[in-house]
Motif scaffolding. Structure first.
Motif, PDB file in Angstrom:
ATOM      1  N   PRO A  29       0.834  -1.212   0.000  1.00  0.00           N
ATOM      2  CA  PRO A  29       0.000   0.000   0.000  1.00  0.00           C
ATOM      3  C   PRO A  29       0.866   1.259   0.000  1.00  0.00           C
ATOM      4  CG  PRO A  29      -0.245  -1.240   2.075  1.00  0.00           C
ATOM      5  CD  PRO A  29       0.662  -2.020   1.187  1.00  0.00           C
ATOM      6  N   GLY A  30       0.549   2.151  -0.908  1.00  0.00           N
ATOM      7  CA  GLY A  30       1.309   3.393  -1.011  1.00  0.00           C
ATOM      8  C   GLY A  30       2.680   3.206  -1.631  1.00  0.00           C
ATOM      9  N   GLY A  31       2.983   1.996  -2.103  1.00  0.00           N
ATOM     10  CA  GLY A  31       4.274   1.721  -2.730  1.00  0.00           C
ATOM     11  C   GLY A  31       5.420   1.567  -1.753  1.00  0.00           C
ATOM     12  N   ILE A  32       5.116   1.500  -0.451  1.00  0.00           N
ATOM     13  CA  ILE A  32       6.166   1.356   0.553  1.00  0.00           C
ATOM     14  C   ILE A  32       5.952   0.031   1.273  1.00  0.00           C
ATOM     15  CG2 ILE A  32       7.181   2.298   2.651  1.00  0.00           C
ATOM     16  CD1 ILE A  32       6.323   5.072   1.662  1.00  0.00           C
ATOM     17  N   ALA A  33       6.911  -0.856   1.111  1.00  0.00           N
ATOM     18  CA  ALA A  33       6.827  -2.185   1.716  1.00  0.00           C
ATOM     19  C   ALA A  33       7.285  -2.132   3.172  1.00  0.00           C
ATOM     20  CB  ALA A  33       7.692  -3.165   0.920  1.00  0.00           C
TER      21      ALA A  33
END
Length: 194
Positions: A29-33
């Motif tokens: 989510p949001g491109g942040i793992a």
């Protein structure tokens, strides 16, 4: 929420784990793992000797995650040693850090893969090398390094403390019959003329 995937300890398992971690990073989510996914992904890129991808991953990890997770910094420290081809430094950093359960098997495999690569490089590059230099290069005590190379058919002289690597013979280049070479050359010339 992404899940942390455990390494299986096999080369195929590490490749599958790499694919799973990449998917988790893309689907985050949001491109942040999660920091665990970033840590596994960074360690797996190092294991696969994919330094450019590891560098770009390090650049895209948010600074807040880097500072909050010292294990990420330790993995990157190993990566810096790999980038600089500092073999003794690689072994030192790997052995000096207490890795988490998800990273430990990857780091052990990285150490072993680096050691195999070092033995291969020594065999290709040296006609003789001191036992001390060999030991530093492969990250083993001198006695263990000499024992390992003797098992591979290398020679060691205890009086001079020198090791003579066994050259690996390159695979033979298949010979092309003269008629076939002439036919290929004719095809190339005909192609260039048209």
């Amino acid at each position: 929420m992404p899940t942390v995937v455990m390494a299986t300890g096999k080369s195929v398992g590490f490749s599958k784990l790499l694919e799973q971690c990449e998917t988790q990073e893309l689907d985050a989510p949001g491109g942040i793992a999660t920091p665990q996914v970033y840590a596994q992904l960074l360690a797996l890129y190092l294991l696969h000797n994919d330094m450019n991808t590891a560098r770009y991953l390090w650049k895209r990890i948010p600074q807040a995650i880097k500072t909050a997770n010292p294990e990420l910094g330790a993995i990157w420290s190993v990566g810096q040693r790999v980038w600089q081809r500092d073999f003794p430094g690689i072994y030192t950093v790997i052995s000096s850090h207490q890795w988490s359960d998800t990273i430990q098997p990857i780091m052990e495999e990285l150490r072993d893969a680096t050691r195999r690569r070092a033995f291969g490089l020594v065999a290709q590059a040296y006609t003789s090398i001191s036992a001390d230099d060999l030991a530093a290069f492969v990250g083993l005590p001198v006695e263990d390094a000499v024992k390992a190379v003797l098992e591979q058919g290398w020679q060691a002289d205890p009086s001079t403390r020198m090791v003579v690597p066994k050259r690996n013979e390159p695979p033979p280049v298949p010979q092309i019959p003269n008629e076939q070479q002439l036919a290929r050359l004719t095809d190339y010339v005909a192609f260039l003329e048209n």
